[in-house]
Design an enzyme around this catalytic site. Structure first.
Site, mmCIF file in Angstrom:
data_model
loop_
_atom_site.group_PDB
_atom_site.id
_atom_site.type_symbol
_atom_site.label_atom_id
_atom_site.label_comp_id
_atom_site.label_asym_id
_atom_site.label_seq_id
_atom_site.Cartn_x
_atom_site.Cartn_y
_atom_site.Cartn_z
ATOM 1 N N LYS A 1 -72.271 11.780 -15.955
ATOM 2 C CA LYS A 1 -71.228 11.015 -15.246
ATOM 3 C C LYS A 1 -70.136 11.912 -14.672
ATOM 4 C CE LYS A 1 -71.898 6.666 -17.703
ATOM 5 N NZ LYS A 1 -71.307 5.570 -18.471
ATOM 6 N N ASP B 1 -67.813 0.739 -15.182
ATOM 7 C CA ASP B 1 -67.805 0.480 -16.636
ATOM 8 C C ASP B 1 -66.608 -0.369 -17.066
ATOM 9 O OD1 ASP B 1 -70.162 1.768 -17.302
ATOM 10 O OD2 ASP B 1 -69.192 3.674 -17.773
HETATM 11 P P1 NAP Z 1 -68.634 11.182 -24.408
HETATM 12 O O1 NAP Z 1 -67.963 11.429 -23.105
HETATM 13 O O2 NAP Z 1 -69.608 12.185 -24.951
HETATM 14 O O3 NAP Z 1 -67.444 10.984 -25.495
HETATM 15 C C1 NAP Z 1 -67.751 10.783 -26.851
HETATM 16 C C2 NAP Z 1 -66.481 10.363 -27.609
HETATM 17 O O4 NAP Z 1 -66.878 10.000 -28.942
HETATM 18 C C3 NAP Z 1 -65.447 11.479 -27.745
HETATM 19 O O5 NAP Z 1 -64.160 10.897 -27.680
HETATM 20 C C4 NAP Z 1 -65.735 12.031 -29.158
HETATM 21 O O6 NAP Z 1 -64.591 12.588 -29.757
HETATM 22 C C5 NAP Z 1 -66.095 10.763 -29.884
HETATM 23 N N1 NAP Z 1 -66.919 10.948 -31.088
HETATM 24 C C6 NAP Z 1 -68.222 11.342 -31.130
HETATM 25 N N2 NAP Z 1 -68.656 11.316 -32.411
HETATM 26 C C7 NAP Z 1 -67.608 10.907 -33.188
HETATM 27 C C8 NAP Z 1 -67.441 10.689 -34.584
HETATM 28 N N3 NAP Z 1 -68.443 10.893 -35.454
HETATM 29 N N4 NAP Z 1 -66.233 10.225 -35.024
HETATM 30 C C9 NAP Z 1 -65.212 10.016 -34.155
HETATM 31 N N5 NAP Z 1 -65.310 10.219 -32.810
HETATM 32 C C10 NAP Z 1 -66.497 10.658 -32.341
HETATM 33 O O7 NAP Z 1 -69.424 9.793 -24.420
HETATM 34 P P2 NAP Z 1 -69.092 8.515 -23.515
HETATM 35 O O8 NAP Z 1 -69.800 8.623 -22.224
HETATM 36 O O9 NAP Z 1 -67.626 8.322 -23.531
HETATM 37 O O10 NAP Z 1 -69.841 7.342 -24.328
HETATM 38 C C11 NAP Z 1 -69.324 6.856 -25.558
HETATM 39 C C12 NAP Z 1 -70.202 5.715 -26.047
HETATM 40 O O11 NAP Z 1 -70.048 4.575 -25.198
HETATM 41 C C13 NAP Z 1 -71.703 6.059 -26.030
HETATM 42 O O12 NAP Z 1 -72.235 5.654 -27.254
HETATM 43 C C14 NAP Z 1 -72.268 5.236 -24.892
HETATM 44 O O13 NAP Z 1 -73.585 4.807 -25.181
HETATM 45 C C15 NAP Z 1 -71.311 4.029 -24.868
HETATM 46 N N6 NAP Z 1 -71.237 3.420 -23.522
HETATM 47 C C16 NAP Z 1 -71.621 2.117 -23.383
HETATM 48 C C17 NAP Z 1 -71.544 1.502 -22.148
HETATM 49 C C18 NAP Z 1 -71.978 0.068 -21.986
HETATM 50 O O14 NAP Z 1 -72.189 -0.368 -20.853
HETATM 51 N N7 NAP Z 1 -72.095 -0.677 -23.064
HETATM 52 C C19 NAP Z 1 -71.053 2.211 -21.029
HETATM 53 C C20 NAP Z 1 -70.643 3.525 -21.210
HETATM 54 C C21 NAP Z 1 -70.747 4.129 -22.464
HETATM 55 P P3 NAP Z 1 -64.278 14.168 -29.696
HETATM 56 O O15 NAP Z 1 -63.367 14.385 -28.516
HETATM 57 O O16 NAP Z 1 -63.633 14.413 -30.990
HETATM 58 O O17 NAP Z 1 -65.606 14.890 -29.551
#
Ligand code: NAP
Length: 281
Positions: free
Chosen positions: A66, A102
């Site tokens: 993204k 989103d």
């Molecule tokens: P990303 O950019 O990789 O960001 C991941 C985030 O999760 C970061 O803030 C990270 O914190 C945090 N994190 C990861 N593991 C953690 C843990 N064990 N404890 C606490 N914080 C943790 O990912 P993203 O694109 O934002 O996506 C996040 C989630 O949203 C994914 O699971 C994705 O599948 C979901 N999503 C769903 C939709 C939908 O349509 N339903 C749309 C978009 C995304 P740090 O900064 O500390 O690493």
């Protein structure tokens, strides 16, 4: 020849987007096909370029591309620009337009779930691409307070810097410390898990007292049933539990309308996917 669209990611075989867009196309009588494309981790731009050269009209972008899509776009919508992440590309008149649907998808799903956003106190967990994409739409919906917490301080601080003039409150590092330094901020009407912790069945360490009576716990991850975050939320007093399936369908509808100029009915598509998904009980 039908118009071609695709979702691109790595991995991609799990994606529900082809089924969602096929259902939207059938429902609205659009002559189009929608594929899933696996891009090599170092081959996102080449995959987009080839799809465009073959006459593709638009693409959805998923993990981990993204941010790369945000850099690749010639022109960005305001919401994509703020998010620094793009989930929808449109190929028009020799130009690549980047959008982020989103946040609009989340807001629509929250409204469908009956949330009164205008008065809601919202806690957003995580500061990655998904969190960045939903901040502006949540604020536009009029939420009365938006508090953002992230595990890693550096990312939280960057978030605070980028969104400073949008009245986002941020608690750097609180998830890592397991502590909660601003109890006055609680309780919340809506707690949104925008971290990827649920993908490994973990949950951010949250203190008691976060959930207001009648509150909603929302996990953006979908298709995993009752995640560790939702179990914790139930134990801590959240009244309603939801996963991100509705958001997924709504963000797809937003992209579909952008491309095809017609708004599909999301309810039957959400029900179809829900029937094939582990329950939240
Ligand atoms: P990303 O950019 O990789 O960001 C991941 C985030 O999760 C970061 O803030 C990270 O914190 C945090 N994190 C990861 N593991 C953690 C843990 N064990 N404890 C606490 N914080 C943790 O990912 P993203 O694109 O934002 O996506 C996040 C989630 O949203 C994914 O699971 C994705 O599948 C979901 N999503 C769903 C939709 C939908 O349509 N339903 C749309 C978009 C995304 P740090 O900064 O500390 O690493």
């Amino acid at each position: 020849m039908p118009d071609r669209y695709a979702v691109v990611g790595h991995p991609i075989s799990h994606s529900k987007s082809p089924a969602i867009h096929a259902a939207f196309a059938a429902q609205t009588g659009q002559d189009m096909i929608y594929e899933a494309l696996l891009a090599p981790l170092d081959g996102f731009a080449a995959t987009v370029g080839q799809f465009r050269a073959e006459g593709g009209r638009g693409m959805n972008i998923t993990v981990p591309f993204k941010e790369e899509a945000w850099r690749l776009a010639d022109r960005l919508t305001e919401r994509a620009s703020l998010a620094r992440a793009v989930n929808t590309l449109s190929f028009n008149a020799g130009e690549v337009q980047g959008d982020n649907t989103d946040g609009a998808g989340l807001v629509r799903d929250l409204e469908t779930l009956g949330c009164r956003l205008a008065t809601a106190r919202v806690l957003l967990l995580g500061a990655g691409g998904a969190a960045r994409g939903v901040v502006a739409p949540l604020l536009e919906s009029g939420v009365s307070r938006l508090f953002v917490a992230n595990r890693t301080s550096s990312r939280a601080e960057q978030f605070l810097e980028d969104f400073a003039d949008m009245l986002v409150y941020c608690m750097p590092g609180v998830l890592a410390a397991g502590g909660w330094q601003d109890a006055a901020a609680a309780p919340y009407d809506i707690v949104i898990n925008a971290t990827s912790a649920s993908l490994t069945d973990e949950t951010p360490p949250l203190p008691d007292g976060l959930y207001a009576p009648g509150s909603l716990a929302y996990d953006m991850v979908y298709g995993r049933g009752l995640t560790a975050f939702l179990k914790q939320a139930r134990a801590q007093g959240a009244t309603t539990l939801a996963d991100g399936l509705g958001m997924l369908v709504e963000q797809a509808a937003e992209a579909f309308e952008l491309w095809r100029g017609v708004r599909p009915d999301t309810a039957p598509v959400r029900d179809m996917l829900r029937a094939a998904t582990p329950p939240l009980a």
